[in-house]
Scaffold this motif. Structure first.
Motif, mmCIF file in Angstrom:
data_model
loop_
_atom_site.group_PDB
_atom_site.id
_atom_site.type_symbol
_atom_site.label_atom_id
_atom_site.label_comp_id
_atom_site.label_asym_id
_atom_site.label_seq_id
_atom_site.Cartn_x
_atom_site.Cartn_y
_atom_site.Cartn_z
ATOM 1 N N UNK A 130 0.812 -1.215 0.000
ATOM 2 C CA UNK A 130 0.000 0.000 0.000
ATOM 3 C C UNK A 130 0.850 1.271 0.000
ATOM 4 N N UNK A 131 1.860 1.337 0.849
ATOM 5 C CA UNK A 131 2.631 2.572 0.981
ATOM 6 C C UNK A 131 3.419 2.892 -0.292
ATOM 7 N N UNK A 132 3.937 1.874 -0.960
ATOM 8 C CA UNK A 132 4.725 2.114 -2.175
ATOM 9 C C UNK A 132 3.861 2.696 -3.282
ATOM 10 N N UNK A 133 2.686 2.134 -3.474
ATOM 11 C CA UNK A 133 1.852 2.590 -4.578
ATOM 12 C C UNK A 133 1.072 3.853 -4.255
ATOM 13 N N UNK A 134 0.772 4.078 -2.987
ATOM 14 C CA UNK A 134 0.149 5.357 -2.647
ATOM 15 C C UNK A 134 1.156 6.494 -2.851
ATOM 16 N N UNK A 135 2.441 6.257 -2.531
ATOM 17 C CA UNK A 135 3.476 7.261 -2.802
ATOM 18 C C UNK A 135 3.585 7.512 -4.304
ATOM 19 N N UNK A 136 3.583 6.446 -5.101
ATOM 20 C CA UNK A 136 3.675 6.588 -6.551
ATOM 21 C C UNK A 136 2.490 7.393 -7.083
ATOM 22 N N UNK A 137 1.287 7.116 -6.582
ATOM 23 C CA UNK A 137 0.106 7.846 -7.049
ATOM 24 C C UNK A 137 0.162 9.320 -6.655
ATOM 25 N N UNK A 138 0.596 9.593 -5.449
ATOM 26 C CA UNK A 138 0.688 10.989 -5.003
ATOM 27 C C UNK A 138 1.705 11.752 -5.845
ATOM 28 N N UNK A 139 2.855 11.145 -6.091
ATOM 29 C CA UNK A 139 3.900 11.809 -6.881
ATOM 30 C C UNK A 139 3.426 12.037 -8.317
ATOM 31 N N UNK A 140 2.784 11.030 -8.939
ATOM 32 C CA UNK A 140 2.333 11.209 -10.322
ATOM 33 C C UNK A 140 1.257 12.281 -10.419
ATOM 34 N N UNK A 141 0.337 12.327 -9.468
ATOM 35 C CA UNK A 141 -0.712 13.339 -9.535
ATOM 36 C C UNK A 141 -0.169 14.742 -9.259
ATOM 37 N N UNK A 152 12.256 8.025 -7.735
ATOM 38 C CA UNK A 152 12.178 7.201 -6.525
ATOM 39 C C UNK A 152 10.883 6.393 -6.515
ATOM 40 N N UNK A 153 9.763 7.059 -6.837
ATOM 41 C CA UNK A 153 8.482 6.354 -6.867
ATOM 42 C C UNK A 153 8.444 5.259 -7.916
ATOM 43 N N UNK A 154 9.031 5.488 -9.064
ATOM 44 C CA UNK A 154 9.051 4.481 -10.130
ATOM 45 C C UNK A 154 9.934 3.297 -9.761
ATOM 46 N N UNK A 155 11.057 3.560 -9.119
ATOM 47 C CA UNK A 155 11.936 2.470 -8.692
ATOM 48 C C UNK A 155 11.239 1.612 -7.639
ATOM 49 N N UNK A 156 10.608 2.257 -6.669
ATOM 50 C CA UNK A 156 9.904 1.516 -5.629
ATOM 51 C C UNK A 156 8.737 0.738 -6.228
ATOM 52 N N UNK A 157 7.995 1.359 -7.143
ATOM 53 C CA UNK A 157 6.865 0.671 -7.778
ATOM 54 C C UNK A 157 7.341 -0.516 -8.608
ATOM 55 N N UNK A 158 8.473 -0.380 -9.268
ATOM 56 C CA UNK A 158 8.990 -1.486 -10.079
ATOM 57 C C UNK A 158 9.460 -2.642 -9.207
ATOM 58 N N UNK A 159 10.078 -2.340 -8.073
ATOM 59 C CA UNK A 159 10.569 -3.420 -7.212
ATOM 60 C C UNK A 159 9.452 -4.126 -6.467
ATOM 61 N N UNK A 160 8.336 -3.441 -6.224
ATOM 62 C CA UNK A 160 7.228 -4.044 -5.477
ATOM 63 C C UNK A 160 6.124 -4.567 -6.385
ATOM 64 N N UNK A 181 3.457 -3.208 -13.294
ATOM 65 C CA UNK A 181 4.641 -3.100 -14.157
ATOM 66 C C UNK A 181 4.427 -1.995 -15.195
ATOM 67 N N UNK A 182 3.220 -1.919 -15.762
ATOM 68 C CA UNK A 182 2.922 -0.867 -16.747
ATOM 69 C C UNK A 182 2.975 0.513 -16.094
ATOM 70 N N UNK A 183 2.450 0.619 -14.874
ATOM 71 C CA UNK A 183 2.514 1.901 -14.170
ATOM 72 C C UNK A 183 3.939 2.335 -13.903
ATOM 73 N N UNK A 184 4.783 1.396 -13.469
ATOM 74 C CA UNK A 184 6.192 1.729 -13.225
ATOM 75 C C UNK A 184 6.904 2.093 -14.525
ATOM 76 N N UNK A 185 6.567 1.384 -15.606
ATOM 77 C CA UNK A 185 7.176 1.684 -16.903
ATOM 78 C C UNK A 185 6.812 3.089 -17.371
ATOM 79 N N UNK A 186 5.534 3.447 -17.260
ATOM 80 C CA UNK A 186 5.136 4.807 -17.642
ATOM 81 C C UNK A 186 5.697 5.843 -16.671
#
Length: 173
Positions: free
Chosen positions: A69-80, A123-131, A139-144
Motif C-alpha cells: 500500500x505505501x509504495x503505490x500510494x506514494x507513486x500515485x501521489x507523486x504522479x498526480x 524514486x516512486x518508479x523504482x519503488x513501484x517497479x521493485x514491489x 509493471x505498466x505503471x512503473x514503466x510509464x
C-alpha cells in the motif's frame, strides 16, 4: 560593449507608401489571449507527453491489485502532483501568465519543479517497479513512470539550458 552599425529600412524616403507587412509569429501578438504556437512547439508537446504518460501510469497502478500500500500510494501521489504542476506550467505558457507576473522567475520556478518532481518520480518508479511482483498493471505503471521521468529530465535540461544560456549571454553584454 559592441557598437555595431544598424540598418533601418523605411519606405518613407523613397516616396512610395510604406509596405504592408503581416507578422506571422508563432507566439502571436501581445493582444491575443492565447499563445497558439505553444501547442505546436517542442516544449508544449513535451509537456503533453509528460501529462499523458503520468496519467497512464496513475491509471495503471490505480486499477491493479496492490501488493504494498505505501509504495503505490506514494507513486500515485507523486504522479498526480507532477501532473498538476505540469498542467499549471502548460496553462501558464498558453495564456502567457509569465508576461503579467514578472515578479516570479518562471524559468527558475519551472526548473526547480522539474528537479524536485523528477527526483521524486524516479524514486516512486523504482519503488513501484521493485514491489510489482510481475503484476501487469503495476509493471505498466512503473514503466510509464520511468518514461515520464525521462521526459521530465529532457524538460529540465531544456529549461536549465535556456535559463543559464539566457542569463550568461545577458550578463556579458
Amino acid at each position: 560593449m559592441s557598437h555595431e552599425a544598424r540598418v533601418i529600412r523605411t519606405g518613407v524616403s523613397s516616396g512610395a507608401p510604406p509596405p504592408v507587412t503581416v507578422a506571422s509569429s508563432s507566439a502571436g501578438s501581445d493582444g491575443e489571449l492565447m499563445d497558439g504556437g505553444y501547442f505546436r512547439s517542442c516544449a508544449g508537446m513535451l509537456k503533453v507527453a509528460q501529462m499523458i504518460s503520468l496519467l497512464i501510469g496513475f491509471i495503471s497502478v490505480n486499477n491493479s491489485p496492490w501488493t504494498d500500500y505505501s509504495a503505490y500510494s506514494f507513486f500515485q501521489i507523486v504522479t498526480m502532483c507532477d501532473l498538476v504542476m505540469i498542467l499549471f506550467f502548460y496553462i501558464m505558457h498558453i495564456f502567457r501568465v509569465y508576461r503579467k507576473l514578472t515578479c516570479v522567475s518562471w524559468p527558475l520556478a519551472e526548473f526547480l519543479h522539474y528537479l524536485i518532481g523528477t527526483i521524486l518520480l524516479l524514486i516512486g518508479s523504482i519503488v513501484a517497479a521493485t514491489k510489482s511482483y510481475n503484476i501487469t498493471g503495476l509493471v505498466a505503471g512503473a514503466t510509464f513512470g520511468f518514461l515520464a521521468t525521462i521526459l521530465c529530465v529532457i524538460s529540465m535540461w531544456s529549461s536549465y539550458k535556456v535559463s543559464c544560456i539566457t542569463q550568461s549571454t545577458n550578463a556579458s553584454v
